[in-house]
Scaffold this active site. Structure first.
Site, PDB file in Angstrom:
ATOM      1  CB  SER A   1     -15.813   3.583 -10.887  1.00 36.47           C
ATOM      2  OG  SER A   1     -15.181   4.487 -12.019  1.00 36.47           O
TER       3      SER A   1
ATOM      4  CB  THR B   1     -21.602   3.587 -10.180  1.00 33.31           C
ATOM      5  OG1 THR B   1     -21.031   4.711 -10.135  1.00 33.31           O
ATOM      6  CG2 THR B   1     -22.341   3.198  -8.825  1.00 33.31           C
TER       7      THR B   1
ATOM      8  CB  THR C   1     -20.155   4.928  -6.718  1.00 29.66           C
ATOM      9  OG1 THR C   1     -19.385   5.266  -7.848  1.00 29.66           O
ATOM     10  CG2 THR C   1     -20.683   6.137  -5.887  1.00 29.66           C
TER      11      THR C   1
ATOM     12  NE  ARG D   1     -21.100  13.694  -7.807  1.00 27.58           N
ATOM     13  CZ  ARG D   1     -21.136  12.764  -8.149  1.00 27.58           C
ATOM     14  NH1 ARG D   1     -20.626  11.482  -7.566  1.00 27.58           N
ATOM     15  NH2 ARG D   1     -21.932  12.368  -9.315  1.00 27.58           N
TER      16      ARG D   1
ATOM     17  CB  THR E   1     -24.172   2.956 -13.302  1.00 29.00           C
ATOM     18  OG1 THR E   1     -24.495   2.417 -14.429  1.00 29.00           O
ATOM     19  CG2 THR E   1     -24.277   1.612 -12.278  1.00 29.00           C
ATOM     20  N   GLY E   2     -23.746   5.855 -13.782  1.00 29.10           N
ATOM     21  CA  GLY E   2     -23.592   7.033 -14.820  1.00 29.10           C
ATOM     22  C   GLY E   2     -23.646   8.359 -14.090  1.00 29.10           C
TER      23      GLY E   2
HETATM   24  N1  GLY Z   1     -23.397   7.243 -10.542  1.00 30.30           N
HETATM   25  C1  GLY Z   1     -22.578   7.425  -9.336  1.00 30.30           C
HETATM   26  C2  GLY Z   1     -22.002   8.874  -9.237  1.00 30.30           C
HETATM   27  O1  GLY Z   1     -22.429   9.618 -10.204  1.00 30.30           O
HETATM   28  O2  GLY Z   1     -21.294   9.250  -8.302  1.00 30.30           O
END
Ligand code: GLY
Length: 326
Positions: free
Chosen positions: A45, A179, A197, A207, A230-231
């Site tokens: 990731s 991340t 990330t 995106r 993160t998330g």
């Molecule tokens: N938190 C990292 C992402 O959604 O790309």
């Protein structure tokens, strides 16, 4: 001196502290730690071997923030460079801008002499292709680029979810993945925050999540503290999560109260897609804390008095989650 990190920062946190002990700045320490995570082929990731977008292209996001001057640099959807955190820092130091994306970010990286690299390795390519096999009709993979992609994005996943047993029924969850967040406080008391990330696996091309968005996934202010997320980045963007925690500390809340308030802000979000969220934070006195809506999640920190980092539980705050439910 202290370094705080998400658990996948384990490969870089000792180096980060070594840099601080050698007299480096908080920013040097954050960059050094994150670079090692970006190069870790076991982490899918972040950086090299990150899971790609729906078209099989690895697009990376990163940001860095100096809590002394509130200077920041961020890059988004950048392809072909292993160390977006260093490009984000270089941008901060060289341009009047704070964020570059896609071809512009790649052009800047090339102009600054960063080395181009193939980021998609065999492992990530295989997992990506397996993920698509169940979605596509025979013959569609070969002409993927010509398909209407938006309907396929239902199969995409944020970094925490893709690394969990929720996503791959036939795969083990990937430990210490997602991340990466680093926060460092140096000997002068300066604070720096960094995030890097590859974002959602199989995301729509272009995106961006919270990681390159200052105030969402990353914020640092020497006077009050710092936070990083993160998330599911879309949630942190919608709730301005990292800046909110720092603002709550500015308003006089303790780090624990501030984190809880920021998590409860996330709980107010509606909509069909609400998932996992984690925050690491540091207050201005050098006290760390971390928050999560995933039971059992942990984080790392290491002070200059420690030989090794410690892994501590995050404070669990339940927020409602939905995945394409009405
Ligand atoms: N938190 C990292 C992402 O959604 O790309």
């Amino acid at each position: 001196m202290i370094v705080v990190a998400s658990t996948n920062g384990n490969v870089g946190i000792r180096e980060s502290m070594r840099v601080l002990k050698a007299g480096g700045s908080a920013m040097d320490a954050v960059e050094a730690g994150i670079r090692l995570v970006e190069s870790n082929p076991e982490d899918h990731s972040v950086g090299f071997s990150g899971y790609p977008n729906i078209l099989g292209q690895v697009e990376l996001d990163a940001s860095i923030m100096d809590g002394n001057t509130l200077s920041t640099g961020a890059v988004g959807a950048i392809r072909g460079y292993e160390h977006p955190i260093s490009i984000a820092r270089k941008l901060m130091e060289s341009l009047p801008h704070v964020m570059l994306v896609s071809e512009g970010a790649e052009r800047f990286a090339a102009e600054m002499g960063f080395e181009k690299t193939e980021l998609l390795d065999d492992y990530a390519r295989t997992v990506w292709k397996q993920g698509l096999d169940s979605l596509l009709a025979p013959g569609e993979f070969e002409k993927l680029d010509q398909l209407t992609l938006w309907r396929l994005i239902e199969a995409a996943s944020d970094p925490e979810r893709v690394n969990s047993d929720l996503y791959f029924a036939n795969r083990k969850p990937e430990k210490d993945a997602g991340t990466v967040n680093f926060i460092a406080m140096d000997g002068k008391g300066d604070i720096c925050t960094g995030v890097s990330t590859s974002g959602w696996a199989w995301k729509f091309p272009g995106r961006l999540g919270d990681s390159p968005v200052i105030g969402a996934g990353n914020y640092a202010h020497n006077k009050y503290g710092a936070a990083a997320c993160t998330g599911m980045g879309e949630m942190a963007v919608r709730a301005s999560t990292a800046r909110s925690i720092v603002l709550y500390m500015k308003m006089g809340k303790t780090i624990e109260e501030a984190g809880e308030m920021a998590m409860m802000d996330l709980d107010e979000l509606g909509g069909r897609y609400l998932s996992r969220m984690n925050i690491i934070a540091l207050d201005r006195y050098g006290k760390p804390a971390a928050f999560t809506n995933m039971e059992g999640a942990s984080y790392l920190y290491m002070t200059d008095e420690m030989d090794d980092p410690v892994e501590k539980p995050r404070i669990f705050i339940e927020t409602h989650t939905t995945w394409n439910e009405n």
